[in-house]
Design a protein around this motif. Sequence first.
Motif, PDB file in Angstrom:
ATOM      1  N   GLN A   1       0.772  -1.195  -0.079  1.00  0.00           N
ATOM      2  CA  GLN A   1       0.048   0.010   0.134  1.00  0.00           C
ATOM      3  C   GLN A   1       1.001   1.361   0.050  1.00  0.00           C
ATOM      4  OE1 GLN A   1      -3.388   0.174   2.459  1.00  0.00           O
ATOM      5  NE2 GLN A   1      -3.100   2.343   3.233  1.00  0.00           N
ATOM      6  N   PHE A   2       0.720   1.848  -0.834  1.00  0.00           N
ATOM      7  CA  PHE A   2       1.204   3.275  -0.990  1.00  0.00           C
ATOM      8  C   PHE A   2       0.707   4.484  -0.330  1.00  0.00           C
ATOM      9  CE2 PHE A   2       3.276   1.147  -4.361  1.00  0.00           C
ATOM     10  CZ  PHE A   2       4.577   1.272  -4.486  1.00  0.00           C
ATOM     11  N   GLY A   3       1.290   5.321   0.313  1.00  0.00           N
ATOM     12  CA  GLY A   3       0.549   6.477   0.636  1.00  0.00           C
ATOM     13  C   GLY A   3      -0.053   7.377  -0.267  1.00  0.00           C
ATOM     14  N   SER A   4      -1.021   7.986  -0.165  1.00  0.00           N
ATOM     15  CA  SER A   4      -1.791   8.682  -1.063  1.00  0.00           C
ATOM     16  C   SER A   4      -2.149  10.143  -0.697  1.00  0.00           C
ATOM     17  CB  SER A   4      -3.315   7.906  -1.479  1.00  0.00           C
ATOM     18  OG  SER A   4      -4.205   8.182  -0.105  1.00  0.00           O
ATOM     19  N   ALA A   5      -1.641  10.684   0.468  1.00  0.00           N
ATOM     20  CA  ALA A   5      -1.973  11.819   0.948  1.00  0.00           C
ATOM     21  C   ALA A   5      -0.410  12.503   1.547  1.00  0.00           C
ATOM     22  CB  ALA A   5      -3.119  12.065   1.815  1.00  0.00           C
ATOM     23  N   GLY A   6      -0.547  13.568   2.241  1.00  0.00           N
ATOM     24  CA  GLY A   6       0.792  14.023   2.687  1.00  0.00           C
ATOM     25  C   GLY A   6       1.016  13.300   4.083  1.00  0.00           C
ATOM     26  N   TYR A   7       2.293  13.427   4.337  1.00  0.00           N
ATOM     27  CA  TYR A   7       2.911  12.650   5.601  1.00  0.00           C
ATOM     28  C   TYR A   7       2.012  13.027   6.629  1.00  0.00           C
ATOM     29  CZ  TYR A   7       7.113  12.138   2.893  1.00  0.00           C
ATOM     30  OH  TYR A   7       8.034  11.790   1.639  1.00  0.00           O
ATOM     31  N   ALA A   8       1.613  14.383   7.137  1.00  0.00           N
ATOM     32  CA  ALA A   8       0.842  14.642   8.245  1.00  0.00           C
ATOM     33  C   ALA A   8      -0.579  14.313   8.159  1.00  0.00           C
ATOM     34  CB  ALA A   8       0.953  16.002   8.413  1.00  0.00           C
ATOM     35  N   VAL A   9      -1.057  14.153   7.008  1.00  0.00           N
ATOM     36  CA  VAL A   9      -2.557  13.749   6.843  1.00  0.00           C
ATOM     37  C   VAL A   9      -2.657  12.270   7.106  1.00  0.00           C
ATOM     38  CG1 VAL A   9      -4.503  13.544   5.258  1.00  0.00           C
ATOM     39  CG2 VAL A   9      -2.824  15.556   5.147  1.00  0.00           C
TER      40      VAL A   9
ATOM     41  N   LEU B   1       3.678  19.986  14.575  1.00  0.00           N
ATOM     42  CA  LEU B   1       2.552  19.100  14.364  1.00  0.00           C
ATOM     43  C   LEU B   1       2.372  18.015  15.116  1.00  0.00           C
ATOM     44  CD1 LEU B   1       2.271  19.430  10.379  1.00  0.00           C
ATOM     45  CD2 LEU B   1       1.287  20.698  12.144  1.00  0.00           C
ATOM     46  N   HIS B   2       3.442  17.776  16.213  1.00  0.00           N
ATOM     47  CA  HIS B   2       3.344  16.738  17.267  1.00  0.00           C
ATOM     48  C   HIS B   2       3.541  15.254  16.490  1.00  0.00           C
ATOM     49  CE1 HIS B   2       2.063  19.740  19.813  1.00  0.00           C
ATOM     50  NE2 HIS B   2       1.174  20.071  19.137  1.00  0.00           N
ATOM     51  N   LEU B   3       4.234  15.129  15.478  1.00  0.00           N
ATOM     52  CA  LEU B   3       4.698  14.039  14.604  1.00  0.00           C
ATOM     53  C   LEU B   3       5.931  13.656  14.916  1.00  0.00           C
ATOM     54  CD1 LEU B   3       2.778  14.926  11.111  1.00  0.00           C
ATOM     55  CD2 LEU B   3       1.757  13.501  13.239  1.00  0.00           C
ATOM     56  N   CYS B   4       6.647  14.351  15.430  1.00  0.00           N
ATOM     57  CA  CYS B   4       8.139  13.660  15.815  1.00  0.00           C
ATOM     58  C   CYS B   4       8.769  14.523  16.794  1.00  0.00           C
ATOM     59  CB  CYS B   4       9.019  13.616  14.656  1.00  0.00           C
ATOM     60  SG  CYS B   4       9.541  15.278  14.162  1.00  0.00           S
ATOM     61  N   GLU B   5       9.813  14.054  17.309  1.00  0.00           N
ATOM     62  CA  GLU B   5      10.788  14.697  18.513  1.00  0.00           C
ATOM     63  C   GLU B   5      11.817  15.680  17.807  1.00  0.00           C
ATOM     64  OE1 GLU B   5       9.949  14.636  21.749  1.00  0.00           O
ATOM     65  OE2 GLU B   5       8.286  13.301  21.003  1.00  0.00           O
TER      66      GLU B   5
ATOM     67  N   ASN C   1      11.332   9.213  11.882  1.00  0.00           N
ATOM     68  CA  ASN C   1      12.853   9.331  11.607  1.00  0.00           C
ATOM     69  C   ASN C   1      13.025   9.212  10.018  1.00  0.00           C
ATOM     70  OD1 ASN C   1      13.515  10.023  14.156  1.00  0.00           O
ATOM     71  ND2 ASN C   1      15.000   8.492  14.348  1.00  0.00           N
ATOM     72  N   ALA C   2      12.366   8.206   9.475  1.00  0.00           N
ATOM     73  CA  ALA C   2      12.823   8.000   8.153  1.00  0.00           C
ATOM     74  C   ALA C   2      12.453   9.047   7.472  1.00  0.00           C
ATOM     75  CB  ALA C   2      12.193   6.733   7.642  1.00  0.00           C
ATOM     76  N   LEU C   3      11.230   9.593   7.516  1.00  0.00           N
ATOM     77  CA  LEU C   3      10.499  10.799   6.868  1.00  0.00           C
ATOM     78  C   LEU C   3      11.327  12.083   7.097  1.00  0.00           C
ATOM     79  CD1 LEU C   3       6.915  10.210   7.829  1.00  0.00           C
ATOM     80  CD2 LEU C   3       7.873   9.851   5.632  1.00  0.00           C
ATOM     81  N   VAL C   4      11.866  12.276   8.232  1.00  0.00           N
ATOM     82  CA  VAL C   4      12.432  13.468   8.549  1.00  0.00           C
ATOM     83  C   VAL C   4      14.059  13.436   7.775  1.00  0.00           C
ATOM     84  CG1 VAL C   4      13.628  14.795  10.107  1.00  0.00           C
ATOM     85  CG2 VAL C   4      11.106  14.093  10.445  1.00  0.00           C
ATOM     86  N   HIS C   5      14.603  12.314   7.857  1.00  0.00           N
ATOM     87  CA  HIS C   5      16.127  12.214   7.558  1.00  0.00           C
ATOM     88  C   HIS C   5      16.165  11.794   6.070  1.00  0.00           C
ATOM     89  CE1 HIS C   5      16.929  13.290  11.474  1.00  0.00           C
ATOM     90  NE2 HIS C   5      16.552  12.329  12.051  1.00  0.00           N
TER      91      HIS C   5
ATOM     92  N   LYS D   1      13.619  22.207   8.085  1.00  0.00           N
ATOM     93  CA  LYS D   1      12.429  22.720   8.098  1.00  0.00           C
ATOM     94  C   LYS D   1      11.327  21.873   7.974  1.00  0.00           C
ATOM     95  CE  LYS D   1      13.606  27.030   5.524  1.00  0.00           C
ATOM     96  NZ  LYS D   1      15.063  26.874   5.604  1.00  0.00           N
ATOM     97  N   LEU D   2      11.559  20.765   7.526  1.00  0.00           N
ATOM     98  CA  LEU D   2      10.632  19.663   7.414  1.00  0.00           C
ATOM     99  C   LEU D   2      10.456  19.098   9.081  1.00  0.00           C
ATOM    100  CD1 LEU D   2       8.811  17.651   6.147  1.00  0.00           C
ATOM    101  CD2 LEU D   2      10.633  16.291   5.425  1.00  0.00           C
ATOM    102  N   ALA D   3      11.804  18.898   9.547  1.00  0.00           N
ATOM    103  CA  ALA D   3      11.902  18.570  11.054  1.00  0.00           C
ATOM    104  C   ALA D   3      11.064  19.373  11.998  1.00  0.00           C
ATOM    105  CB  ALA D   3      13.394  18.271  11.382  1.00  0.00           C
ATOM    106  N   GLN D   4      11.206  20.740  11.783  1.00  0.00           N
ATOM    107  CA  GLN D   4      10.594  21.533  12.802  1.00  0.00           C
ATOM    108  C   GLN D   4       9.300  21.712  12.467  1.00  0.00           C
ATOM    109  OE1 GLN D   4      12.097  23.512  14.982  1.00  0.00           O
ATOM    110  NE2 GLN D   4      10.123  23.779  15.718  1.00  0.00           N
ATOM    111  N   ALA D   5       8.725  21.437  10.938  1.00  0.00           N
ATOM    112  CA  ALA D   5       7.262  21.597  10.928  1.00  0.00           C
ATOM    113  C   ALA D   5       6.591  20.201  11.534  1.00  0.00           C
ATOM    114  CB  ALA D   5       7.091  21.358   9.321  1.00  0.00           C
ATOM    115  N   MET D   6       7.335  18.945  11.581  1.00  0.00           N
ATOM    116  CA  MET D   6       6.741  17.734  12.064  1.00  0.00           C
ATOM    117  C   MET D   6       6.783  17.982  13.306  1.00  0.00           C
ATOM    118  SD  MET D   6       8.067  14.513   9.362  1.00  0.00           S
ATOM    119  CE  MET D   6       6.993  13.588  10.270  1.00  0.00           C
ATOM    120  N   PHE D   7       7.644  18.614  14.115  1.00  0.00           N
ATOM    121  CA  PHE D   7       7.684  18.854  15.338  1.00  0.00           C
ATOM    122  C   PHE D   7       6.576  19.645  15.938  1.00  0.00           C
ATOM    123  CE2 PHE D   7       9.004  21.660  18.960  1.00  0.00           C
ATOM    124  CZ  PHE D   7       8.934  20.656  19.891  1.00  0.00           C
TER     125      PHE D   7
END
Length: 480
Positions: A253-261, A358-362, A301-305, A350-356
Amino acid sequence: MEIIQKLETLLQLKKETEVVEFKLAANKFETEDIGRYFSALSNEANLKGEEQGWLVFGVEDKTHQVVGSNYKASRASLDDLKKQIADQMTNRITFDEIYEVEVDGKRVILFEIPAAPMGMPIAYKGHYYGRDGDSLVALNIREIEQIRAQRAENCFELQVAKGNLREEEVLLLLDYEKLFELLQRDVPSTQSGILERLEAMLFIQDKDGRYDITNMGALLLARNIEDFDRLQSRRMVVRKYEGTNNRVCMFEQFGSAGYAVEFKDMVRLVESLTKGAETIEIVRESKSIYPTVTIREFLANALVHQDFDISGMQIAVEIYTNRLVFTNPGASLNAVNRLIDLPARSRNEKLAQAMFALHLCERRGTGVDRAVAGIEEMQLPAYEAEAGDFYTRITVFPRKSFDAMTKEEKIQACYQHVCLMYEDRERCSNQSIRNRFGLDKSKVYVASRVIADAIDAGLIKTSVPEGMSKKYASYIPYYG
């Protein structure tokens, strides 16, 4: 310890600098003032090319004499301060860490403040602060624009994914409802209010009344990733195989929307595909054989890095009968045996900061700590980390009895446990090693053998407090 050495270096400065501020803070210090200093030190660190700024309590600012501080005497109150600051700071940025150390019996608090991300000046309650020598001042317009000008064209996150859009088109393409849900805020009542938040978080750019959606905005909030041609290869994919190799794929299964979604949905999908045997309590229930927190943190971690310069390779979560594997394009920026203790280095700040936000990562490193804590709680074997020239791979294994583990698996589990205890500032002993492996009191010698093997492997070492007997020995990582 490294933080003690850092304090000693700061104390040797002839005077305060734009990125170092000393305060007595004997008992109290206004949170408002901490917020202002945070903004100032963060912005100045960016402008001076430093990785962080330092606010130090318990030190006289002229003489640099250590006098001690009773500010927020409990660890819980210091940790709560992180959230208070984040709630009022640009993009919810907050302290990398708050350290408490003792110097000659006197408590010193070091606030580690991250440099403002490239292109993003940091404001406290909407106001930008800076330093004039050792004085706190408003950040001037020239310096604000200097930071904003760092939005280089080669920054992938800020490149345009889809441009020249009307307001209505932006809101159709981006799931702004999910954005405000993750921010734990009400959706603004006006369209302009929604767009202002999207722009403040660098998800869109206003171009004279028309709008560009940035790659970061699309990657995180796309309702349908296929609306953005350049980003379809950046989708997450989850695969489950029939056995221990990838010859027969049972599910994909592939993702169909944005990571945060769809991040939480992807975590739940992996959980559902890794369920073990049913347990019968009040109702029948089957749970994943892997900890939820471990799945969550390693996927984040995989998404951010990931390295966006590498094409033809996706974020992949692969499920085999004997392991769970997370792979992302891009070699690890830290040594793979130091992922627990070293601050995370992100090639996508910037992606790391945004995901932080949005409470998705540390924000800094603690994601791997959490993942390992989950592994230990379920008494799974140690995770494995592998970095090639173009990829990083993390492998997690299902539970295995102590006797079934290989010598190397026991050594790695011991090493990761010692690292985790060291980072938590807790004493690692024979008993804690036994707890890690689920060994009873009669297995003292067995735990000692594992410890000895880890010492022989050069991964851990014995630590005896000065003036104490070896009876009180504990264990620390080789880098401690």
